[in-house]
Design a protein around this motif. Structure first.
Motif, PDB file in Angstrom:
ATOM      1  N   PHE A  55       0.725  -1.293  -0.133  1.00  0.00           N
ATOM      2  CA  PHE A  55      -0.064   0.118  -0.045  1.00  0.00           C
ATOM      3  C   PHE A  55       0.868   1.167  -0.012  1.00  0.00           C
ATOM      4  CE2 PHE A  55      -2.175   3.483   2.084  1.00  0.00           C
ATOM      5  CZ  PHE A  55      -3.318   3.576   1.205  1.00  0.00           C
ATOM      6  N   TYR A  56       1.814   1.348   0.762  1.00  0.00           N
ATOM      7  CA  TYR A  56       2.542   2.431   1.035  1.00  0.00           C
ATOM      8  C   TYR A  56       3.668   2.761  -0.282  1.00  0.00           C
ATOM      9  CZ  TYR A  56       0.675   3.940   5.444  1.00  0.00           C
ATOM     10  OH  TYR A  56      -0.372   4.215   6.300  1.00  0.00           O
ATOM     11  N   ARG A  57       3.998   1.525  -0.676  1.00  0.00           N
ATOM     12  CA  ARG A  57       4.564   1.560  -1.975  1.00  0.00           C
ATOM     13  C   ARG A  57       4.063   2.117  -3.005  1.00  0.00           C
ATOM     14  NH1 ARG A  57       5.051  -3.597  -5.271  1.00  0.00           N
ATOM     15  NH2 ARG A  57       2.982  -2.798  -5.394  1.00  0.00           N
ATOM     16  N   ASN A  58       2.945   1.717  -3.109  1.00  0.00           N
ATOM     17  CA  ASN A  58       1.956   2.573  -4.141  1.00  0.00           C
ATOM     18  C   ASN A  58       1.933   3.988  -3.808  1.00  0.00           C
ATOM     19  OD1 ASN A  58       1.840  -0.010  -5.440  1.00  0.00           O
ATOM     20  ND2 ASN A  58      -0.239  -0.466  -4.663  1.00  0.00           N
ATOM     21  N   VAL A  59       1.610   4.513  -2.630  1.00  0.00           N
ATOM     22  CA  VAL A  59       1.404   5.543  -2.433  1.00  0.00           C
ATOM     23  C   VAL A  59       2.471   6.493  -2.623  1.00  0.00           C
ATOM     24  CG1 VAL A  59       1.378   7.358  -0.414  1.00  0.00           C
ATOM     25  CG2 VAL A  59      -0.027   5.155  -0.442  1.00  0.00           C
ATOM     26  N   GLU A  60       3.868   5.876  -2.389  1.00  0.00           N
ATOM     27  CA  GLU A  60       5.175   6.553  -2.763  1.00  0.00           C
ATOM     28  C   GLU A  60       5.433   6.791  -4.384  1.00  0.00           C
ATOM     29  OE1 GLU A  60       8.608   4.780  -1.169  1.00  0.00           O
ATOM     30  OE2 GLU A  60       7.646   4.904   0.979  1.00  0.00           O
ATOM     31  N   VAL A  61       4.990   5.712  -5.198  1.00  0.00           N
ATOM     32  CA  VAL A  61       4.918   5.770  -6.557  1.00  0.00           C
ATOM     33  C   VAL A  61       3.934   6.966  -7.069  1.00  0.00           C
ATOM     34  CG1 VAL A  61       4.050   4.661  -8.700  1.00  0.00           C
ATOM     35  CG2 VAL A  61       5.674   3.471  -7.057  1.00  0.00           C
ATOM     36  N   LEU A  62       2.725   7.072  -6.637  1.00  0.00           N
ATOM     37  CA  LEU A  62       1.787   7.983  -6.907  1.00  0.00           C
ATOM     38  C   LEU A  62       2.248   9.340  -6.430  1.00  0.00           C
ATOM     39  CD1 LEU A  62      -1.489   6.219  -6.436  1.00  0.00           C
ATOM     40  CD2 LEU A  62      -0.055   6.378  -8.635  1.00  0.00           C
ATOM     41  N   ASN A  63       2.973   9.540  -5.368  1.00  0.00           N
ATOM     42  CA  ASN A  63       3.430  10.842  -5.100  1.00  0.00           C
ATOM     43  C   ASN A  63       4.339  11.190  -5.882  1.00  0.00           C
ATOM     44  OD1 ASN A  63       1.575  11.276  -2.684  1.00  0.00           O
ATOM     45  ND2 ASN A  63       3.065  10.114  -1.292  1.00  0.00           N
ATOM     46  N   ALA A  64       5.273  10.183  -6.302  1.00  0.00           N
ATOM     47  CA  ALA A  64       6.420  10.586  -7.146  1.00  0.00           C
ATOM     48  C   ALA A  64       5.912  10.925  -8.366  1.00  0.00           C
ATOM     49  CB  ALA A  64       7.516   9.593  -7.218  1.00  0.00           C
ATOM     50  N   ALA A  65       4.869  10.277  -8.943  1.00  0.00           N
ATOM     51  CA  ALA A  65       4.404  10.427 -10.430  1.00  0.00           C
ATOM     52  C   ALA A  65       2.874  10.422 -10.460  1.00  0.00           C
ATOM     53  CB  ALA A  65       4.906   9.229 -11.313  1.00  0.00           C
ATOM     54  N   PRO A  66       2.268  11.632 -10.112  1.00  0.00           N
ATOM     55  CA  PRO A  66       0.758  11.625  -9.657  1.00  0.00           C
ATOM     56  C   PRO A  66       0.133  11.167 -11.059  1.00  0.00           C
ATOM     57  CG  PRO A  66       1.882  13.461  -8.879  1.00  0.00           C
ATOM     58  CD  PRO A  66       3.114  12.818  -9.613  1.00  0.00           C
ATOM     59  N   GLY A  67       0.683  11.477 -12.229  1.00  0.00           N
ATOM     60  CA  GLY A  67       0.020  11.384 -13.487  1.00  0.00           C
ATOM     61  C   GLY A  67      -0.339   9.687 -13.579  1.00  0.00           C
ATOM     62  N   LEU A  68       0.162   8.842 -12.803  1.00  0.00           N
ATOM     63  CA  LEU A  68       0.020   7.397 -12.975  1.00  0.00           C
ATOM     64  C   LEU A  68      -1.240   6.906 -12.442  1.00  0.00           C
ATOM     65  CD1 LEU A  68       3.388   5.763 -12.406  1.00  0.00           C
ATOM     66  CD2 LEU A  68       2.158   6.113 -14.658  1.00  0.00           C
ATOM     67  N   ALA A  69      -1.581   7.916 -11.372  1.00  0.00           N
ATOM     68  CA  ALA A  69      -3.086   7.557 -10.529  1.00  0.00           C
ATOM     69  C   ALA A  69      -4.293   7.427 -11.572  1.00  0.00           C
ATOM     70  CB  ALA A  69      -3.227   8.683  -9.486  1.00  0.00           C
ATOM     71  N   ALA A  70      -5.029   6.471 -11.109  1.00  0.00           N
ATOM     72  CA  ALA A  70      -6.476   6.261 -12.120  1.00  0.00           C
ATOM     73  C   ALA A  70      -7.286   7.529 -11.659  1.00  0.00           C
ATOM     74  CB  ALA A  70      -6.894   4.853 -11.793  1.00  0.00           C
ATOM     75  N   GLY A  71      -7.236   7.729 -10.330  1.00  0.00           N
ATOM     76  CA  GLY A  71      -8.222   8.307  -9.856  1.00  0.00           C
ATOM     77  C   GLY A  71      -9.883   7.902  -9.586  1.00  0.00           C
ATOM     78  N   PRO A  72     -10.652   8.982  -9.347  1.00  0.00           N
ATOM     79  CA  PRO A  72     -12.000   8.412  -9.066  1.00  0.00           C
ATOM     80  C   PRO A  72     -12.861   7.814 -10.140  1.00  0.00           C
ATOM     81  CG  PRO A  72     -11.939  10.868  -8.841  1.00  0.00           C
ATOM     82  CD  PRO A  72     -10.559  10.175  -9.087  1.00  0.00           C
TER      83      PRO A  72
END
Length: 167
Positions: A55-72
């Motif tokens: 979970f926290y690894r994924n949070v770190e990835v999305l913090n570093a590259a927010p464009g990868l987030a799928a969003g709602p």
């Protein structure tokens, strides 16, 4: 995904709203409601995984590259999802599926209905299901013990020789 869990109204009513809003040109808008499940960086109570480290690894990835987030999910996505799910509900649809199918169910899923998956599985001619106890919605983001169960079921189901895993 056969049926969503925890909807505020019956699924057919929500589907009607999604259809109407999509036709009204609002398909690119986020589905109304609490968006924190899609943006939260708090592990406790998340519906996606019981694996804190992943979970926290994924949070770190999305913090570093927010464009990868799928969003709602958007209203348009929800409309398309309800359309696809409604096809699966029909008593005549599932028996027409002749491709062997393995439905892997996350036992602790709070996003989709496990009862609906079980009902679909019982209507498939060449299908079966396996329930992974303790798994949340994102099975491949789960603890190693759950992922190992998934891959064992997959390897037993899929034709051919399983690839040897190395350390």
């Amino acid at each position: 995904m056969v049926e969503l869990a925890g909807l505020p109204l019956p699924q057919d009513v929500c589907a009607g709203f999604a259809t109407a809003l999509s036709w009204a040109g609002l398909g690119k808008q986020a589905v109304p409601g609490d968006q924190s499940v899609w943006t939260s960086d708090v592990f406790e109570g998340n519906p996606l995984t019981s694996d804190r480290e992943r979970f926290y690894r994924n949070v770190e990835v999305l913090n570093a590259a927010p464009g990868l987030a799928a969003g709602p999910p958007t209203i348009g996505w929800l409309h398309a999802a309800f359309d696809a799910m409604s096809r699966l509900e029909g008593e005549k649809y599932a028996p027409k599926i002749r491709v062997p199918s393995l439905l892997v169910v996350a036992g602790d899923d709070k996003i989709v209905s496990n009862k609906a998956i079980e009902a679909l599985s019982s209507r498939l001619r060449a299908g079966t299901q396996i329930v992974l106890r303790g798994a949340r919605h994102e099975i491949l983001q789960e603890r190693d013990s759950i992922r190992e169960q998934f891959w064992a079921a997959f390897d037993a189901f899929a034709p051919g020789v399983a690839i040897r895993k190395t350390a």
